[in-house]
Design a protein around this motif. Structure first.
Motif, PDB file in Angstrom:
ATOM      1  N   ASP A 187       0.841  -1.188   0.000  1.00  0.00           N
ATOM      2  CA  ASP A 187       0.000   0.000   0.000  1.00  0.00           C
ATOM      3  C   ASP A 187       0.882   1.245   0.000  1.00  0.00           C
ATOM      4  O   ASP A 187       1.505   1.575   1.005  1.00  0.00           O
ATOM      5  CB  ASP A 187      -0.904  -0.015   1.237  1.00  0.00           C
ATOM      6  N   LEU A 188       0.943   1.930  -1.140  1.00  0.00           N
ATOM      7  CA  LEU A 188       1.736   3.151  -1.267  1.00  0.00           C
ATOM      8  C   LEU A 188       0.795   4.328  -1.485  1.00  0.00           C
ATOM      9  O   LEU A 188       0.049   4.369  -2.465  1.00  0.00           O
ATOM     10  CB  LEU A 188       2.715   3.042  -2.441  1.00  0.00           C
ATOM     11  N   TYR A 189       0.868   5.286  -0.572  1.00  0.00           N
ATOM     12  CA  TYR A 189      -0.036   6.431  -0.567  1.00  0.00           C
ATOM     13  C   TYR A 189       0.767   7.697  -0.834  1.00  0.00           C
ATOM     14  O   TYR A 189       1.859   7.886  -0.274  1.00  0.00           O
ATOM     15  CB  TYR A 189      -0.718   6.484   0.798  1.00  0.00           C
ATOM     16  N   LEU A 190       0.277   8.577  -1.707  1.00  0.00           N
ATOM     17  CA  LEU A 190       0.959   9.808  -2.071  1.00  0.00           C
ATOM     18  C   LEU A 190       0.051  11.004  -1.853  1.00  0.00           C
ATOM     19  O   LEU A 190      -1.138  10.950  -2.164  1.00  0.00           O
ATOM     20  CB  LEU A 190       1.380   9.784  -3.553  1.00  0.00           C
ATOM     21  N   TYR A 191       0.636  12.113  -1.349  1.00  0.00           N
ATOM     22  CA  TYR A 191      -0.116  13.343  -1.178  1.00  0.00           C
ATOM     23  C   TYR A 191       0.841  14.524  -1.168  1.00  0.00           C
ATOM     24  O   TYR A 191       2.070  14.358  -1.163  1.00  0.00           O
ATOM     25  CB  TYR A 191      -0.954  13.313   0.107  1.00  0.00           C
ATOM     26  N   ASP A 192       0.294  15.725  -1.190  1.00  0.00           N
ATOM     27  CA  ASP A 192       1.069  16.973  -1.218  1.00  0.00           C
ATOM     28  C   ASP A 192       1.992  17.065  -2.424  1.00  0.00           C
ATOM     29  O   ASP A 192       3.046  17.698  -2.358  1.00  0.00           O
ATOM     30  CB  ASP A 192       1.901  17.130   0.068  1.00  0.00           C
ATOM     31  N   SER A 267      -8.217   7.453  -7.304  1.00  0.00           N
ATOM     32  CA  SER A 267      -7.698   8.759  -6.925  1.00  0.00           C
ATOM     33  C   SER A 267      -8.828   9.761  -6.780  1.00  0.00           C
ATOM     34  O   SER A 267      -9.936   9.548  -7.273  1.00  0.00           O
ATOM     35  CB  SER A 267      -6.710   9.261  -7.990  1.00  0.00           C
ATOM     36  N   THR A 268      -8.509  10.838  -6.043  1.00  0.00           N
ATOM     37  CA  THR A 268      -9.397  11.996  -6.019  1.00  0.00           C
ATOM     38  C   THR A 268      -8.557  13.201  -6.390  1.00  0.00           C
ATOM     39  O   THR A 268      -7.610  13.068  -7.158  1.00  0.00           O
ATOM     40  CB  THR A 268     -10.090  12.154  -4.657  1.00  0.00           C
ATOM     41  N   ASP A 269      -8.881  14.347  -5.874  1.00  0.00           N
ATOM     42  CA  ASP A 269      -8.226  15.556  -6.369  1.00  0.00           C
ATOM     43  C   ASP A 269      -6.810  15.800  -5.859  1.00  0.00           C
ATOM     44  O   ASP A 269      -6.106  16.606  -6.442  1.00  0.00           O
ATOM     45  CB  ASP A 269      -9.071  16.787  -6.024  1.00  0.00           C
ATOM     46  N   SER A 270      -6.388  15.161  -4.791  1.00  0.00           N
ATOM     47  CA  SER A 270      -5.088  15.543  -4.229  1.00  0.00           C
ATOM     48  C   SER A 270      -4.248  14.383  -3.710  1.00  0.00           C
ATOM     49  O   SER A 270      -3.156  14.620  -3.203  1.00  0.00           O
ATOM     50  CB  SER A 270      -5.301  16.553  -3.094  1.00  0.00           C
ATOM     51  N   THR A 271      -4.721  13.153  -3.795  1.00  0.00           N
ATOM     52  CA  THR A 271      -3.916  12.028  -3.336  1.00  0.00           C
ATOM     53  C   THR A 271      -4.049  10.846  -4.288  1.00  0.00           C
ATOM     54  O   THR A 271      -4.954  10.795  -5.122  1.00  0.00           O
ATOM     55  CB  THR A 271      -4.329  11.555  -1.922  1.00  0.00           C
TER      56      THR A 271
END
Length: 400
Positions: A187-192, A267-271
């Motif tokens: 599980d790899l999560y990305l944000y910012d 995905s959504t708008d930022s992650t």
């Protein structure tokens, strides 16, 4: 399956009990006079899906939004709704479900829908607890695939085998400000990210390349399926998730189910959340039937954040089969995903939406999960599903 294949899916954060208590108190204070609304339930077989043969470099842009410090990673956020008690229905007050305008929008678009009788067994995959070194190696590999440079890392050990925090986490910050959060080895999560679209495109390209290398039909390009899921809050605002799956529509059903789980992005708008593939399967297990799974749900024996105190009165809308990749799983195993509704939920929605919000477009839909492995073998591959701070398992005894 090839461990170089890739899957990604965006998780939503399930509201905590404290959030739920504050929200319900605020709603009761803001509640005005509203007319209950009754309307017929309409459902489509699946959500709108776009299938594209991939031969070039045109990709779908990513969209995302999730609190990285939240309590967990369910799929689409599941708003909690508390119905007004009805005589003879003492636990209705505690029920929870999603607000939707089209029940089909909560369909997982599994290739299994309508074909469940073709399946009698499926493989189960182990989800081992990795070391810090193993996680760092994997994170470095994915940073390279996504064009990122890691500048700082922080590792958190596992909280224990039978806990929500079973998987250790490795957090990283990149030179461009992008944050990475690797949970376990899948599980790899990305944000910012300052350019999430470019990262999304690189991840999708990796999915397509992996699917093409694994396909037995080298002459045919893999297909990309894109769908949109929308749920709504008490304020009437939509929460949108985009799902992109790479799979061969001509492959055996078992392979398509695997691809839908491990070659997919949400995905959504930022992650963006990327679920990575498992190692080889530990064994193949027989499945209980769709009818047996539905009977289990109707009896009150099921899993999930959604809850109804009267499952025997529920209308089942759709049954699909998928691999459960939620947190804390010792094994990645198939589960039946059951969409259902209750007749009285329309009146509940009319009662609980905020003042000024028209309830008539909305329908309540719940999602229940039932392990697909034959119960005779469940002790060998125990199933878990968490919600908020504990196991989300309902039993017939909970209905008493």
């Amino acid at each position: 399956m090839n461990s170089k294949d890739y899957r990604s899916t965006l998780g939503g954060v399930t509201p905590s009990p404290a959030w739920r208590e504050r929200t319900l108190a605020a709603m009761k204070q803001a509640q005005g006079q509203k007319r209950p609304s009754r309307k017929p339930l309409a459902i489509v077989a699946t959500a709108a899906v776009l299938a594209v043969a991939v031969t070039g470099g045109v990709w779908l842009s990513g969209r995302t939004e999730v609190d990285p410090d939240g309590p967990g990673v369910a799929h689409t956020p599941e708003p909690v709704v508390t119905p007004t008690p009805t005589p003879g229905m003492p636990k209705v007050w505690d029920e929870s479900f999603s607000f939707v305008t089209n029940p089909g929008n909560l369909a997982a678009n599994s290739p299994s829908a309508g074909r469940l009788d073709e399946l009698t067994e499926l493989p189960v995959y182990e989800n081992p607890i990795p070391t810090e070194e193993e996680q760092r190696t994997l994170l470095d590999q994915w940073a390279g695939i996504l064009g990122l440079t890691i500048t700082d890392v922080e590792w958190t050990a596992s909280y224990g085998e039978e806990t929500m925090g079973r998987e250790p986490t490795l957090r990283a910050e990149c030179a461009d400000g992008t944050k990475l959060w690797l949970r376990g080895m899948y599980d790899l999560y990305l944000y910012d990210s300052p350019d999430l679209t470019a990262i999304h495109d690189r991840a999708l390209q990796a999915l397509v390349q992996a699917a093409a290398s694994r396909s037995e039909n080298q002459a045919a390009a893999p297909a990309v399926y894109t769908s949109k899921s929308e749920t709504y809050g008490f304020d009437g605002m939509a929460r949108t998730t985009w799902t992109t799956v790479v799979r061969d529509p001509d492959a055996p059903l078992e392979e398509q189910i695997w691809d839908t789980a491990f070659q997919c992005m949400e995905s959504t708008d930022s992650t963006l959340r990327i679920y990575l593939p498992p190692a080889e399967s530990i064994s193949t297990y027989p499945l209980r039937s769709e009818a047996e799974a539905v009977a289990s749900f109707l009896s009150g024996d099921y899993w999930g954040c959604h809850y109804t105190s009267h499952p025997d009165q529920a209308t089942v809308l759709l049954v699909e089969l998928e691999y459960d990749l939620t947190m804390g799983q010792p094994y990645f195993q198939p589960v039946y995903r059951i969409l259902y509704t209750q007749d009285y939920w329309d009146e509940v929605i009319a009662d609980w939406v905020f003042d000024g919000v028209d309830p008539s477009p909305f329908t309540g839909v719940g999602v229940a999960y039932v392990p697909a492995i034959d119960p005779e073998y469940q002790d060998e591959v125990p199933y878990r599903r968490y919600c908020n701070d504990g196991l989300a398992h309902m039993t017939p005894e909970d209905l008493l």
